[in-house]
Design a protein around this motif. Structure first.
Motif, PDB file in Angstrom:
ATOM      1  N   LYS A 224     -16.034   0.899  30.928  1.00 42.58           N
ATOM      2  CA  LYS A 224     -15.369  -0.060  30.057  1.00 42.58           C
ATOM      3  C   LYS A 224     -15.204   0.517  28.670  1.00 42.58           C
ATOM      4  O   LYS A 224     -14.185   0.334  28.029  1.00 42.58           O
ATOM      5  N   GLN A 225     -16.243   1.206  28.217  1.00 48.72           N
ATOM      6  CA  GLN A 225     -16.165   1.777  26.874  1.00 48.72           C
ATOM      7  C   GLN A 225     -15.108   2.866  26.801  1.00 48.72           C
ATOM      8  O   GLN A 225     -14.528   3.101  25.764  1.00 48.72           O
ATOM      9  N   HIS A 226     -14.919   3.526  27.927  1.00 47.15           N
ATOM     10  CA  HIS A 226     -13.953   4.607  27.908  1.00 47.15           C
ATOM     11  C   HIS A 226     -12.522   4.130  28.130  1.00 47.15           C
ATOM     12  O   HIS A 226     -11.578   4.862  27.923  1.00 47.15           O
ATOM     13  N   THR A 227     -12.425   2.874  28.588  1.00 41.57           N
ATOM     14  CA  THR A 227     -11.082   2.340  28.728  1.00 41.57           C
ATOM     15  C   THR A 227     -10.498   2.260  27.339  1.00 41.57           C
ATOM     16  O   THR A 227     -11.113   1.718  26.422  1.00 41.57           O
ATOM     17  N   ASN A 228      -9.322   2.759  27.168  1.00 45.06           N
ATOM     18  CA  ASN A 228      -8.746   2.660  25.846  1.00 45.06           C
ATOM     19  C   ASN A 228      -8.421   1.219  25.531  1.00 45.06           C
ATOM     20  O   ASN A 228      -7.851   0.502  26.347  1.00 45.06           O
ATOM     21  N   GLY A 229      -8.829   0.817  24.378  1.00 49.53           N
ATOM     22  CA  GLY A 229      -8.526  -0.532  23.926  1.00 49.53           C
ATOM     23  C   GLY A 229      -7.210  -0.513  23.173  1.00 49.53           C
ATOM     24  O   GLY A 229      -6.407   0.407  23.322  1.00 49.53           O
ATOM     25  N   LEU A 230      -7.028  -1.539  22.372  1.00 47.98           N
ATOM     26  CA  LEU A 230      -5.792  -1.619  21.618  1.00 47.98           C
ATOM     27  C   LEU A 230      -5.961  -0.913  20.286  1.00 47.98           C
ATOM     28  O   LEU A 230      -7.045  -0.905  19.714  1.00 47.98           O
ATOM     29  N   PRO A 398      -7.098  -6.406  26.852  1.00 50.66           N
ATOM     30  CA  PRO A 398      -7.566  -7.137  25.674  1.00 50.66           C
ATOM     31  C   PRO A 398      -9.037  -6.822  25.414  1.00 50.66           C
ATOM     32  O   PRO A 398      -9.772  -6.474  26.330  1.00 50.66           O
ATOM     33  N   ASP A 399      -9.436  -6.944  24.174  1.00 50.26           N
ATOM     34  CA  ASP A 399     -10.852  -6.842  23.864  1.00 50.26           C
ATOM     35  C   ASP A 399     -11.536  -8.118  24.307  1.00 50.26           C
ATOM     36  O   ASP A 399     -10.919  -9.176  24.346  1.00 50.26           O
ATOM     37  N   ILE A 400     -12.810  -7.975  24.640  1.00 47.18           N
ATOM     38  CA  ILE A 400     -13.520  -9.119  25.195  1.00 47.18           C
ATOM     39  C   ILE A 400     -14.724  -9.469  24.341  1.00 47.18           C
ATOM     40  O   ILE A 400     -15.512  -8.591  23.988  1.00 47.18           O
ATOM     41  N   LEU A 401     -14.839 -10.752  24.057  1.00 55.05           N
ATOM     42  CA  LEU A 401     -16.003 -11.234  23.330  1.00 55.05           C
ATOM     43  C   LEU A 401     -16.576 -12.419  24.091  1.00 55.05           C
ATOM     44  O   LEU A 401     -15.849 -13.334  24.450  1.00 55.05           O
ATOM     45  N   TYR A 402     -17.860 -12.373  24.364  1.00 57.72           N
ATOM     46  CA  TYR A 402     -18.514 -13.489  25.030  1.00 57.72           C
ATOM     47  C   TYR A 402     -19.456 -14.152  24.036  1.00 57.72           C
ATOM     48  O   TYR A 402     -20.036 -13.478  23.186  1.00 57.72           O
ATOM     49  N   MET A 403     -19.623 -15.452  24.180  1.00 58.11           N
ATOM     50  CA  MET A 403     -20.615 -16.125  23.345  1.00 58.11           C
ATOM     51  C   MET A 403     -21.539 -16.904  24.257  1.00 58.11           C
ATOM     52  O   MET A 403     -21.077 -17.583  25.181  1.00 58.11           O
TER      53      MET A 403
END
Ligand code: ADP
Ligand code: MG
Length: 663
Positions: A224-230, A398-403
């Motif tokens: 996941k970290q290596h997946t290029n983000g935006l 997309p970037d992902i944020l969990y709460m």
């Protein structure tokens, strides 16, 4: 290795039953471990107390007498001499053994020691003396008429020739820890020869299971970290400007989270971050700042909430914060009207809507985004794994944020969140006083009503949580109605009372919530629908009926609805049972500590308020007991991935490929 079909005594019918246990191949059968072991070790009778378990051998002194109590129950008694001590043995439903129990024969008796009557209430008798070394009996769950005896006979046949299983522990690690080889270890697990070998075998099996699991998690995290983000180029001074415009200043922890998210977003790597913090610690605003950053870089944000109420509440706050900036916000739930829905869909598709909040409606197939750049899941533990991934896949990457407001024990964090970066909010916004929690019995209801009255009189509001009965919504309703009657009787003349439950049409729910928020209702009787996220700062008391029905973490979540301002708040737990467990809540408001206690007391079962996903179920490892092995496995798997040896290990590579498909 033998196929299941080649095993004697394992016919088609048994095969079907085994399938239900997940045993489809003979390899599966090898991994069908006993759930515990019984150690037959000679008891020292001098040390036993009343009703202790006893295992002892000795000589039969008289001819057993049998008494038939009824058609299905018989009782056999005889005298028995063990190391110079004469004891009475009683055993039920074993009269068929009578002819084998000859006077003068040595037998082994297993049962409960009734010291007062010098008697053994036996549950098992073996002919012959106890073996010198302790005997270990593996105990299997019996299912559909298949018991340990059959399982063992099938396994014995499998082990009659060399077995063929993949050893997943890399050679280097096997050597490092001097693990027993896999075949021997499997054999020990099913046919233990002594306690020491069993221990070594168990350690190996647990390590292998946890190593595989952590390897998978670490691999996925890396990937996941290596997946290029935006690509983004946000300037932090713009973010600071926005933060200055908020109605309050952020706490230190909130700021730390914001910075971490800022770095994640600006970084080329894709964000996969969890913000963990107790109820009321102020996670929402952090997510808003994240959405602002995302907006600055020209992308859309989606915020997914577990309930309609919460989605609407977020919507209201989003409007307050973002309208002044001219940023378009929409809310989308299952209840959104078709026409409005269509407009929102269009807005999301053509990019005029910048921020959307909603329930799972957000992940419906029809929703298309122009450029979804950030997906935020509130109370993420409530969503199933699949729902999570559905939403993720809506955007490109997309970037992902969990709460999450359910602080979970460290062991679990490592497993369930093993593939994420984690930020914690430890402190509450300034001025918050810890909720004072007390425990009351049902017979003390007068005092409870009195306390409620005190709060109401000072202009505050009260939540009353109705008993939770999962099995039946109907009974749930009855409970709520009954409570309403009670409350009406006590307070109906002075205060307005509202009711909220899951079966109500959402429009009604909203109305009630709105009235409560605007203090048109002072007492809100509710089932646990208020558990998540509802925010009414003037509510200063929560009364929870039948508290013993809830897990500690769930209660902690519930009480987080009060204490949301600088007013002193109270939580009253009503229960006639489980005083000890519930009293933990009177002593601490640290969600993390509470979840550890919950975990110790109840296991992982309902830690999250949702069914565990399959990936959390271990065959042999026990997260409660095997934490140190887990940590080892974590370190080792990280090092293993870094060493790049994975590429050369075909078994592990295959395993990872499969895991990737499933994740
Ligand atoms: P949770 O972490 O449970 O989602 P919320 O984000 O709903 O908590 O925050 C709880 C309340 O605290 C809200 O009313 C919010 O506006 C308020 N709040 C959040 N951060 C701060 C802060 N830094 N200072 C003062 N109030 C805050
Ligand atoms: Mg929240």
């Amino acid at each position: 290795m033998k196929q299941l079909e080649e095993i004697k005594g394992l016919g088609p019918k048994t095969k079907t039953t085994l399938q239900k246990l997940g045993i489809i191949t003979s390899e599966d059968l090898l991994y069908y471990y006993p759930f515990r072991y019984e150690v037959l070790k000679k008891s020292n009778i001098e040390e036993l107390k009343q009703d202790d378990k006893i295992v002892i051998d000795g000589v039969i002194e008289n001819v057993p007498s049998v008494f038939h109590i009824n058609r299905r129950l018989d009782k056999m008694t005889f005298r028995f001499m063990s190391e110079g001590k004469l004891l009475q043995v009683v055993i039920f439903n074993r009269s068929f053994l009578k002819n084998k129990l000859l006077v003068g024969e040595t037998i082994t008796v297993i049962g409960k020691y009734d010291y007062k009557h010098n008697t053994i209430i036996a549950n098992d008798i073996h002919l012959g003396p106890l073996p010198k070394a302790p005997r270990i009996d593996p105990i299997y769950h019996s299912y559909g008429g298949i018991g340990g005896k059959q399982i063992r006979s099938y396994l014995l046949q499998l082990f009659s020739e060399p077995i063929d299983v993949v050893d997943y522990i890399p050679e280097g690690l096997s050597l490092k820890y001097q693990f027993m080889d896999k075949e021997r270890s499997l054999k020990q697990l099913h046919f233990p020869t002594n306690q020491n070998s069993l221990k070594v075998a168990l350690l190996r099996a647990k390590y292998e299971e946890l190593f595989l699991f952590m390897l998978k998690m670490n691999y996925l995290k890396k990937e996941k970290q290596h997946t290029n983000g935006l690509k983004r180029d946000i300037s932090f001074s713009d973010v600071e400007e926005f933060i200055k415009g908020l109605p309050f200043s952020l706490t230190e922890d909130q700021m730390t989270c914001v910075k971490a998210i800022f770095h994640d977003l600006n970084d080329m790597r894709r964000m996969n971050r969890l913000v963990q913090g107790d109820v009321g610690s102020g996670k929402t605003i952090v997510s808003f700042v994240a959405m602002y950053m995302n907006h600055l870089s020209g992308y859309q944000s989606a915020l997914m909430a577990p309930t309609e109420i919460l989605a609407r509440q977020h919507y209201k706050k989003l409007l307050e914060i973002f309208e002044p900036y001219g940023i378009e916000v929409a809310v989308l739930t299952g209840k959104t009207k078709a026409k409005e829905k269509k407009e929102i869909y269009d807005g999301l598709k053509n990019g005029t809507v910048s921020i959307v909040v909603g329930t799972h409606a957000l992940i419906s197939e029809a929703v298309e985004y122009q450029n979804l750049g950030l997906v935020i899941t509130d109370e993420q533990h409530r969503f199933g794994v699949n729902q999570r991934s559905n939403l993720k896949n809506k955007g490109v990457t997309p970037d992902i944020l969990y709460m999450s407001a359910t602080p979970i024990p460290r062991t679990y964090a490592l497993t369930i969140y093993g593939d994420m970066d984690v930020s914690n909010i430890h402190t509450m916004p300034n001025g918050r006083l810890p909720v004072i929690t007390t425990l009351k019995k049902n017979e003390e209801i007068r005092e409870v009503l009195e306390s409620m009255y005190q709060e109401l009189k000072s202009g505050h509001q009260v939540y009353v949580i109705a008993p939770l009965i999962e099995e039946s919504e109907k009974i749930d309703l009855e409970n709520v109605n009954l409570l309403e009657e009670k409350m009406q009787k006590a307070f109906g003349k002075l205060y307005k009372i509202g009711v909220l439950h899951g079966k109500m049409p959402s429009k009604e729910k909203e109305e009630v919530m709105l009235k409560f928020e605007q203090n048109e209702i002072q007492i809100l009787i509710s089932t646990t629908v208020v558990e998540v996220g509802v925010d009414v700062a003037n509510a200063t008391m929560m009364v929870i009926f039948d508290s013993e029905r809830f897990g500690l973490s769930a209660l902690h979540q519930l009480r987080g609805r009060v204490g949301r301002s600088n007013l002193q708040s109270y939580c009253i737990l009503i229960s006639d049972f489980e005083k000890e467990r519930l009293s933990i809540l009177t002593k601490t408001t640290d969600g993390f500590e509470i979840s550890e206690e919950d975990f110790k007391l109840r296991g992982s079962g309902d830690l999250f308020g949702v069914r565990q996903s399959g990936e959390m179920q271990f065959k042999i490892a026990d997260l409660k007991k095997d934490f140190s092995i887990l940590l080892r496995a974590k370190e080792d798997s990280e090092a293993y991935i870094l060493s790049r040896k994975l590429e050369e290990n075909s078994a592990l590579k295959k395993y990872i490929e499969q895991a990737k498909v499933l994740s």
